[in-house]
Design a protein around this motif. Structure first.
Motif, mmCIF file in Angstrom:
data_model
loop_
_atom_site.group_PDB
_atom_site.id
_atom_site.type_symbol
_atom_site.label_atom_id
_atom_site.label_comp_id
_atom_site.label_asym_id
_atom_site.label_seq_id
_atom_site.Cartn_x
_atom_site.Cartn_y
_atom_site.Cartn_z
ATOM 1 N N THR A 86 -8.896 2.101 -2.789
ATOM 2 C CA THR A 86 -7.767 2.565 -3.594
ATOM 3 C C THR A 86 -8.226 3.708 -4.480
ATOM 4 O OG1 THR A 86 -5.825 1.821 -4.847
ATOM 5 C CG2 THR A 86 -7.960 1.078 -5.651
ATOM 6 N N GLY A 87 -7.288 4.612 -4.807
ATOM 7 C CA GLY A 87 -7.619 5.781 -5.599
ATOM 8 C C GLY A 87 -8.480 6.784 -4.847
ATOM 9 N N SER A 88 -8.444 6.715 -3.520
ATOM 10 C CA SER A 88 -9.300 7.567 -2.699
ATOM 11 C C SER A 88 -8.508 8.666 -1.998
ATOM 12 C CB SER A 88 -10.040 6.736 -1.650
ATOM 13 O OG SER A 88 -10.990 5.883 -2.260
ATOM 14 N N ILE B 44 -1.464 -3.752 -5.257
ATOM 15 C CA ILE B 44 -1.007 -2.508 -4.621
ATOM 16 C C ILE B 44 -2.152 -1.507 -4.581
ATOM 17 C CG2 ILE B 44 0.656 -0.612 -4.683
ATOM 18 C CD1 ILE B 44 2.451 -2.399 -6.422
ATOM 19 N N ARG B 45 -2.391 -0.969 -3.396
ATOM 20 C CA ARG B 45 -3.381 0.089 -3.231
ATOM 21 C C ARG B 45 -2.667 1.435 -3.106
ATOM 22 N NH1 ARG B 45 -5.750 0.449 1.068
ATOM 23 N NH2 ARG B 45 -4.479 -0.884 2.407
ATOM 24 N N VAL B 46 -3.226 2.457 -3.733
ATOM 25 C CA VAL B 46 -2.622 3.797 -3.702
ATOM 26 C C VAL B 46 -3.704 4.809 -3.334
ATOM 27 C CG1 VAL B 46 -1.271 5.519 -4.956
ATOM 28 C CG2 VAL B 46 -1.066 3.090 -5.567
ATOM 29 N N SER C 185 -3.042 4.410 -8.919
ATOM 30 C CA SER C 185 -3.960 3.459 -8.280
ATOM 31 C C SER C 185 -4.603 2.554 -9.323
ATOM 32 C CB SER C 185 -5.041 4.203 -7.483
ATOM 33 O OG SER C 185 -5.971 4.861 -8.329
ATOM 34 N N LEU C 186 -4.931 3.105 -10.476
ATOM 35 C CA LEU C 186 -5.544 2.318 -11.547
ATOM 36 C C LEU C 186 -4.504 1.424 -12.228
ATOM 37 C CD1 LEU C 186 -7.703 5.194 -13.067
ATOM 38 C CD2 LEU C 186 -8.516 3.283 -11.662
ATOM 39 N N ALA D 172 0.834 -1.198 0.000
ATOM 40 C CA ALA D 172 0.000 0.000 0.000
ATOM 41 C C ALA D 172 0.870 1.250 0.000
ATOM 42 C CB ALA D 172 -0.926 0.001 1.212
ATOM 43 N N ILE D 173 0.401 2.254 -0.707
ATOM 44 C CA ILE D 173 1.081 3.540 -0.793
ATOM 45 C C ILE D 173 0.105 4.632 -0.374
ATOM 46 C CG2 ILE D 173 2.132 5.240 -2.359
ATOM 47 C CD1 ILE D 173 2.963 2.842 -4.161
#
Length: 249
Positions: free
Chosen positions: A239-241, A181-183, A173-174, A138-139
């Motif tokens: 993710t992407g949030s 991996i979550r960003v 994230s996409l 995760a990032i």
């Protein structure tokens, strides 16, 4: 102890420091990145170790590609591959309108706040991605409410750099969602950190805080709580949030 490894850039003070300490409390081994203040970074490491945790201070300018690559190698050698990245290191300069902002200043801000984030994300993805044999990860990118508000008459160059961080967060994230991996990003507003002194107004939070809907500035620990949650399994479908921590503004 959780064997997960986290890297916090700009981890010697402010939001980075609070995040490093909280991650250690959650059982992470923490790599505390810093660029200048060796003493402050070592104090964070000492505080973590005093509680029985594992931590390492690593000096590196995240805007320098070779130093970023070397930092990730040190972490891998001494702690193992990272599971979590907190892109927090950032700079801003004296409050100014655009008439007095030089190309040198703009480029310095973008080099650390944008190029540095890209480089750390790149190296983290190489380590974490299941495409490359990693275990996922995760990032969390530390953006700013300035990316939405623009910081007019103060530091629109800093605000623009954080706008780029928002775009990086969405795009990456996409790009890596299918590889484990979550960003995500947090967007702090007025927080009691030393960064305001860099902008020439150490008391800025006290001056502006009362004008916020919540009528106060925020504490670094309040931002750290959101960062650590986004890194945790409790946020496994996120993710992407973006989480705004700006007192309602």
């Amino acid at each position: 102890m959780n064997s997960k490894v986290a890297l916090v850039t700009g981890g010697s003070r402010g939001i980075g420091r609070a995040t490093a300490l909280l991650l250690a409390d959650q059982g992470y081994q923490v790599a505390v990145n810093y660029v200048n203040n060796t003493r402050a970074a070592q104090q964070v490491v000492d505080e973590i170790k005093a509680k029985g945790g594992e931590a390492l201070a690593i000096q590196a300018d995240i805007g320098d590609e070779a130093q970023v690559v070397a930092m990730f190698k040190i972490i891998a050698d001494q702690m193992g591959p990272i599971d979590a990245l907190v892109n927090n290191a950032g700079i801003l300069f004296q409050q100014s309108t655009i008439e007095n902002i030089s190309a040198e200043r703009i480029n310095r801000v973008l080099n650390t706040n944008v190029t540095g984030y890209f480089l750390c994300c790149r190296e983290a993805v190489k380590v974490m991605s299941k495409k490359h044999g990693g275990q996922g990860g995760a990032i969390v990118n530390v953006s700013s409410a300035a990316s939405r508000l623009g910081a007019p008459n103060e530091y629109i160059d800093y605000a623009a750099s954080k706008g780029a961080v928002d775009s990086l967060t969405t795009g990456l994230s996409l790009e890596v969602a299918g590889y484990g991996i979550r960003v995500n990003a947090v967007r702090p507003g007025l927080i009691y950190t030393e960064m305001h002194a860099s902008g020439g107004e150490a008391g800025r939070v006290d001056r502006v805080g009362a004008s916020l809907p919540m009528q106060r500035g925020g504490q670094p620990e309040e931002v750290a709580q959101a960062i650590v949650w986004l890194l945790s399994d409790a946020a496994s479908f996120v993710t992407g949030s973006f989480i705004d921590l700006a007192g309602g503004k």
